[in-house]
Scaffold this active site. Structure first.
Site, mmCIF file in Angstrom:
data_model
loop_
_atom_site.group_PDB
_atom_site.id
_atom_site.type_symbol
_atom_site.label_atom_id
_atom_site.label_comp_id
_atom_site.label_asym_id
_atom_site.label_seq_id
_atom_site.Cartn_x
_atom_site.Cartn_y
_atom_site.Cartn_z
ATOM 1 N N LYS A 1 0.806 -1.228 0.000
ATOM 2 C CA LYS A 1 0.000 0.000 0.000
ATOM 3 C C LYS A 1 0.841 1.281 0.000
ATOM 4 C CE LYS A 1 -4.232 -1.898 1.987
ATOM 5 N NZ LYS A 1 -5.320 -1.737 2.956
ATOM 6 N N ASN B 1 -4.704 2.035 -1.860
ATOM 7 C CA ASN B 1 -5.240 0.669 -1.998
ATOM 8 C C ASN B 1 -5.976 0.491 -3.320
ATOM 9 O OD1 ASN B 1 -7.607 2.105 -1.419
ATOM 10 N ND2 ASN B 1 -8.563 0.272 -0.587
ATOM 11 N N GLY C 1 -2.978 1.594 12.773
ATOM 12 C CA GLY C 1 -2.323 1.013 11.602
ATOM 13 C C GLY C 1 -2.919 1.578 10.321
ATOM 14 N N GLY C 2 -2.748 0.836 9.227
ATOM 15 C CA GLY C 2 -3.194 1.319 7.915
ATOM 16 C C GLY C 2 -4.689 1.599 7.861
ATOM 17 N N ALA C 3 -5.500 0.678 8.392
ATOM 18 C CA ALA C 3 -6.962 0.871 8.343
ATOM 19 C C ALA C 3 -7.352 2.084 9.182
ATOM 20 C CB ALA C 3 -7.672 -0.391 8.841
ATOM 21 N N GLY D 1 -17.738 -5.159 9.445
ATOM 22 C CA GLY D 1 -16.634 -4.883 8.520
ATOM 23 C C GLY D 1 -16.938 -5.174 7.058
#
Ligand code: NDP
Length: 284
Positions: free
Chosen positions: A69, A90, A130-132, A246
């Protein structure tokens, strides 16, 4: 007659367990598009060649998942506004022959959130950094959230995200240390789990959280797509909160990607149904 399909796909490693291909191709079929989505296992050292290959084959775009990413950015021609702030891509889109990096994770999250609550003016507790969490934090802030409390196990990562939100978005951000069971402030409107806690196979893992501080006025969202009914979702539901699983984020980031690539508004119900079918089969 035209036997030349449009190509999209995904570059990641590992990728065999990623169901995105089934979800996106269900949408292509449903809308009668002669498009393909190719799930590709790409090692980090081959990422540059893979992007050059996609350019040469005139792919309409591709998703990038872990671990590409951030690394993919150096092979692209430009970034969308929020991808530039988040610092991760992404979804790559070919626009006028240029490969442009977008981040649809946070946009997909906000889209699923907006079906229940408009984040504008709201107070948010965000678990994870983190990334999310970066993508969700930035997009929720850009959608007008008033305050975002970043709660993370490692203070270093939590503070970096808090600083990013403070400097690059209009939201007031603060880092809150995660020691023991976190007590959610009573004036919180939106609670988001953006950690990887309770992702398959560790499905009964629970967030260190004082469940008595969850109240019915709160909307509780979890990023974990598998299983969708995490412990947090079940606990929040039992306390009367509105819950968002999710799969909503996963489906909506796919809808946004398909819109970028094809111009079509894909039907999220078809995509969600395909994912649910896959997860049910896997759970049997
Ligand atoms: P990262 O590895 O970048 O970040 C993981 C985060 O989880 C970190 O904040 C980490 O804290 C925290 N964490 C992990 N384990 C624990 C634990 N035991 N206790 C406390 N904190 C913990 O992962 P991503 O941000 O890329 O992904 C996170 C999750 O989001 C994944 O499960 C992924 O499946 C999901 N996801 C869902 C999407 C969707 O469309 N639904 C899209 C993208 C991601 P620390 O910094 O302290 O290590």
């Amino acid at each position: 007659m035209n036997f030349l399909s449009e190509i999209t796909g995904s570059f990641a490693q590992p990728c065999a367990e990623n169901p995105t291909v089934a979800m996106v191709e269900a949408a292509y079929r449903h809308h009668g598009l002669d498009w393909r989505y190719v799930n590709c296992e790409i090692a980090p050292q081959d990422l540059g060649d893979a992007v050059r290959g996609a350019r040469a084959m005139r792919w309409a775009g591709f998703n990038c998942s872990l671990p590409h990413k951030v690394a993919v950015i150096e092979f692209l021609d430009g970034l969308g506004a929020s991808a530039a702030i988040i610092g991760a891509v992404n979804c790559v889109v070919r626009r006028n022959g240029k490969m442009i990096g977008e981040n649809t994770d946070g946009k997909g999250f906000v889209q699923s959130l907006c079906a229940y609550v408009d984040p504008a003016g709201k107070s948010v507790v965000l678990f994870g950094a983190g990334g999310a969490a970066r993508a969700i934090g930035v997009e929720t802030a850009l959608a007008g959230a008033k305050r975002i409390s970043v709660v993370n196990r490692s203070p270093q990562r939590g503070k970096v995200l808090t600083q990013l939100l403070s400097e690059k978005t209009p939201a007031a951000a603060q880092f809150v240390s995660w020691d023991g069971d976190f007590r959610i402030p009573a004036d919180t409107d939106i609670v988001v789990n953006a950690t990887s806690i309770s992702l398959f196979p560790d499905i009964e893992a629970r967030l260190p959280l004082n469940l008595d501080t969850l109240t019915p006025r709160m909307v509780v969202a979890d990023v974990i797509p598998n299983p969708p009914r995490t412990r947090l979702i079940r606990d929040a539901e039992a306390r009367g909160c509105t819950v968002i699983d999710g799969l909503g984020m996963l489906v909506n980031q796919g809808v946004i990607g398909i819109k970028y690539w094809t111009g079509i508004d894909a039907d999220p119900r078809v995509m969600r149904a395909r994912l649910e079918e896959i997860l049910q089969d896997a759970a049997r």
